[in-house]
Design a protein around this motif. Structure first.
Motif, mmCIF file in Angstrom:
data_model
loop_
_atom_site.group_PDB
_atom_site.id
_atom_site.type_symbol
_atom_site.label_atom_id
_atom_site.label_comp_id
_atom_site.label_asym_id
_atom_site.label_seq_id
_atom_site.Cartn_x
_atom_site.Cartn_y
_atom_site.Cartn_z
ATOM 1 N N ILE A 1 0.821 -1.211 0.000
ATOM 2 C CA ILE A 1 0.000 0.000 0.000
ATOM 3 C C ILE A 1 0.854 1.258 0.000
ATOM 4 O O ILE A 1 0.724 2.114 -0.864
ATOM 5 C CB ILE A 1 -0.973 0.004 1.201
ATOM 6 C CG1 ILE A 1 -1.984 -1.140 1.062
ATOM 7 C CG2 ILE A 1 -1.710 1.337 1.285
ATOM 8 C CD1 ILE A 1 -2.980 -1.245 2.195
ATOM 9 N N GLN A 2 1.746 1.381 0.979
ATOM 10 C CA GLN A 2 2.571 2.585 1.084
ATOM 11 C C GLN A 2 3.744 2.514 0.113
ATOM 12 O O GLN A 2 4.797 1.976 0.422
ATOM 13 C CB GLN A 2 3.084 2.740 2.528
ATOM 14 C CG GLN A 2 2.011 3.174 3.504
ATOM 15 C CD GLN A 2 1.726 4.675 3.421
ATOM 16 O OE1 GLN A 2 2.012 5.322 2.418
ATOM 17 N NE2 GLN A 2 1.176 5.237 4.477
ATOM 18 N N MET A 3 3.530 3.056 -1.098
ATOM 19 C CA MET A 3 4.587 3.080 -2.108
ATOM 20 C C MET A 3 4.737 4.493 -2.649
ATOM 21 O O MET A 3 3.792 5.287 -2.628
ATOM 22 C CB MET A 3 4.253 2.118 -3.254
ATOM 23 C CG MET A 3 4.194 0.662 -2.853
ATOM 24 S SD MET A 3 3.937 -0.428 -4.279
ATOM 25 C CE MET A 3 2.260 0.023 -4.756
ATOM 26 N N GLN A 4 5.925 4.789 -3.155
ATOM 27 C CA GLN A 4 6.169 6.093 -3.750
ATOM 28 C C GLN A 4 5.423 6.226 -5.074
ATOM 29 O O GLN A 4 5.127 5.229 -5.730
ATOM 30 C CB GLN A 4 7.669 6.306 -3.981
ATOM 31 C CG GLN A 4 8.482 6.328 -2.685
ATOM 32 C CD GLN A 4 9.958 6.531 -2.941
ATOM 33 O OE1 GLN A 4 10.383 6.659 -4.080
ATOM 34 N NE2 GLN A 4 10.735 6.564 -1.868
ATOM 35 N N THR B 1 -0.476 -6.506 1.051
ATOM 36 C CA THR B 1 0.616 -6.853 1.970
ATOM 37 C C THR B 1 1.220 -5.541 2.455
ATOM 38 O O THR B 1 1.831 -4.811 1.665
ATOM 39 C CB THR B 1 1.687 -7.703 1.257
ATOM 40 O OG1 THR B 1 2.199 -6.988 0.130
ATOM 41 C CG2 THR B 1 1.094 -9.028 0.788
ATOM 42 N N THR B 2 1.040 -5.228 3.720
ATOM 43 C CA THR B 2 1.420 -3.907 4.219
ATOM 44 C C THR B 2 1.820 -3.959 5.686
ATOM 45 O O THR B 2 1.442 -4.890 6.404
ATOM 46 C CB THR B 2 0.245 -2.916 4.039
ATOM 47 O OG1 THR B 2 0.598 -1.648 4.582
ATOM 48 C CG2 THR B 2 -0.998 -3.432 4.758
ATOM 49 N N ALA B 3 2.561 -2.962 6.110
ATOM 50 C CA ALA B 3 2.949 -2.846 7.510
ATOM 51 C C ALA B 3 1.955 -1.989 8.294
ATOM 52 O O ALA B 3 2.125 -1.779 9.498
ATOM 53 C CB ALA B 3 4.352 -2.248 7.620
ATOM 54 N N TYR B 4 0.931 -1.501 7.616
ATOM 55 C CA TYR B 4 -0.016 -0.579 8.244
ATOM 56 C C TYR B 4 -1.423 -1.172 8.264
ATOM 57 O O TYR B 4 -1.904 -1.682 7.244
ATOM 58 C CB TYR B 4 -0.028 0.750 7.479
ATOM 59 C CG TYR B 4 1.341 1.371 7.358
ATOM 60 C CD1 TYR B 4 1.837 2.204 8.347
ATOM 61 C CD2 TYR B 4 2.142 1.107 6.245
ATOM 62 C CE1 TYR B 4 3.109 2.761 8.243
ATOM 63 C CE2 TYR B 4 3.405 1.659 6.125
ATOM 64 C CZ TYR B 4 3.883 2.488 7.133
ATOM 65 O OH TYR B 4 5.133 3.025 7.027
ATOM 66 N N ASP B 5 -2.086 -1.070 9.414
ATOM 67 C CA ASP B 5 -3.419 -1.660 9.526
ATOM 68 C C ASP B 5 -4.555 -0.675 9.266
ATOM 69 O O ASP B 5 -5.715 -1.065 9.170
ATOM 70 C CB ASP B 5 -3.612 -2.310 10.902
ATOM 71 C CG ASP B 5 -3.465 -1.319 12.052
ATOM 72 O OD1 ASP B 5 -3.323 -0.108 11.789
ATOM 73 O OD2 ASP B 5 -3.472 -1.762 13.219
ATOM 74 N N GLN B 6 -4.248 0.609 9.109
ATOM 75 C CA GLN B 6 -5.309 1.605 9.010
ATOM 76 C C GLN B 6 -6.034 1.614 7.665
ATOM 77 O O GLN B 6 -7.045 2.301 7.499
ATOM 78 C CB GLN B 6 -4.782 3.020 9.306
ATOM 79 C CG GLN B 6 -3.759 3.550 8.324
ATOM 80 C CD GLN B 6 -2.335 3.347 8.827
ATOM 81 O OE1 GLN B 6 -2.034 2.339 9.458
ATOM 82 N NE2 GLN B 6 -1.461 4.319 8.555
ATOM 83 N N TYR B 7 -5.526 0.842 6.698
ATOM 84 C CA TYR B 7 -6.166 0.814 5.387
ATOM 85 C C TYR B 7 -7.087 -0.396 5.208
ATOM 86 O O TYR B 7 -7.603 -0.620 4.113
ATOM 87 C CB TYR B 7 -5.110 0.795 4.279
ATOM 88 C CG TYR B 7 -4.167 1.974 4.314
ATOM 89 C CD1 TYR B 7 -4.535 3.204 3.801
ATOM 90 C CD2 TYR B 7 -2.893 1.851 4.873
ATOM 91 C CE1 TYR B 7 -3.662 4.292 3.835
ATOM 92 C CE2 TYR B 7 -2.023 2.926 4.912
ATOM 93 C CZ TYR B 7 -2.411 4.145 4.399
ATOM 94 O OH TYR B 7 -1.564 5.211 4.435
ATOM 95 N N ALA B 8 -7.277 -1.165 6.259
ATOM 96 C CA ALA B 8 -8.030 -2.414 6.139
ATOM 97 C C ALA B 8 -9.459 -2.190 5.652
ATOM 98 O O ALA B 8 -9.942 -2.877 4.745
ATOM 99 C CB ALA B 8 -8.036 -3.159 7.476
#
Length: 244
Positions: free
Chosen positions: A63-66, A86-93
């Motif tokens: 999710i978090q990409m440039q 596949t992400t390190a952040y749960d706020q986009y679920a």
């Protein structure tokens, strides 16, 4: 080793701008027999161009990409495909599930959790391709049995051994004190198992070959349980176990 028996494998790509994370997801994909890794990308725009020219069934997407986030990228796609975030952040679920993704994996992703996600994608893939040649049951990573008025999913790797009791079988599972009892004879459940992973060693027993701790001519040991080896099953067992 499991063999692929569907008409075709699930074609997949992976997108992540972190090289180490991309390598991990690629390695996990390569461990799954029904997945075919087509290409990996560190840039979402390159992946977008690839998708315009190639057919893909499943995408593993960070999710978090440039330049372009995973959610922005997904909204730009012009044809539907299965997506696992596949992400390190749960706020986009919540946003992810609003986009009808198959699953949402938090890094670092344990392989067992990854396997659960791809099995979910596999079941969806079968539903979409229901008019094609069905999967041979014995080659799946899991199968279903009916017990206590419900369908229970059993993963092959969790089975220690199976004991036959006339029209019933008791299935002994790793890290589970109580066996699963189901109305089925030993011959029927044997047909559901992966041939290379299991062996009939007695009129009343089937064992998982990689769970055997030791064996002698007349008995073997699985998880502290002694299991007899029938005389007529001995030769076949020894050949199969040594090959394994």
């Amino acid at each position: 080793m499991l063999k692929q028996t569907t008409k075709e494998k699930i074609r997949c790509i992976a997108i992540d701008d972190e090289p180490f994370a991309l390598q991990i997801i690629a390695d996990d994909i390569l461990k799954i027999p029904f997945l075919e890794l087509i290409k990996v990308f560190s840039n979402a725009l390159e992946a977008e161009q690839f998708l315009k020219e190639n057919t893909v069934d499943l995408m593993f997407l960070d999710i978090q990409m440039q330049t372009l986030t995973g959610t922005q990228f997904l909204r730009r796609l012009t044809y539907p495909l299965m997506v696992v975030f596949t992400t390190a952040y749960d706020q986009y679920a919540i946003e992810g599930y609003d986009l009808s993704i198959v699953d949402y994996l938090l890094k670092p992703v344990p392989f067992e959790r990854f396997l659960k996600a791809v099995n979910r994608a596999f079941e969806l893939h079968l539903l979409r391709a229901k008019d094609e040649i069905p999967l041979v049951v014995e080659e799946r990573l899991f199968f279903f049995i009916h017990s206590e008025y419900k369908q229970i999913k059993l993963f092959y790797d969790n089975i220690l051994y199976i004991e036959g009791l006339k029209d019933y079988v008791k299935i002994f599972i790793r890290d589970t004190p109580k066996p699963i009892l189901t109305r089925m004879n030993l011959k029927t459940i044997e047909s559901k198992l992966v041939h290379s992973q299991f062996c009939r060693v007695h009129q009343s027993y089937i064992v998982s070959l990689d769970k055997i701790i030791s064996f002698q001519k007349t008995k073997l040991l699985v998880d502290k349980q002694e299991i007899p080896i029938g005389r007529r099953f001995l030769e076949d067992f020894q050949l199969k176990y040594k090959q394994d």
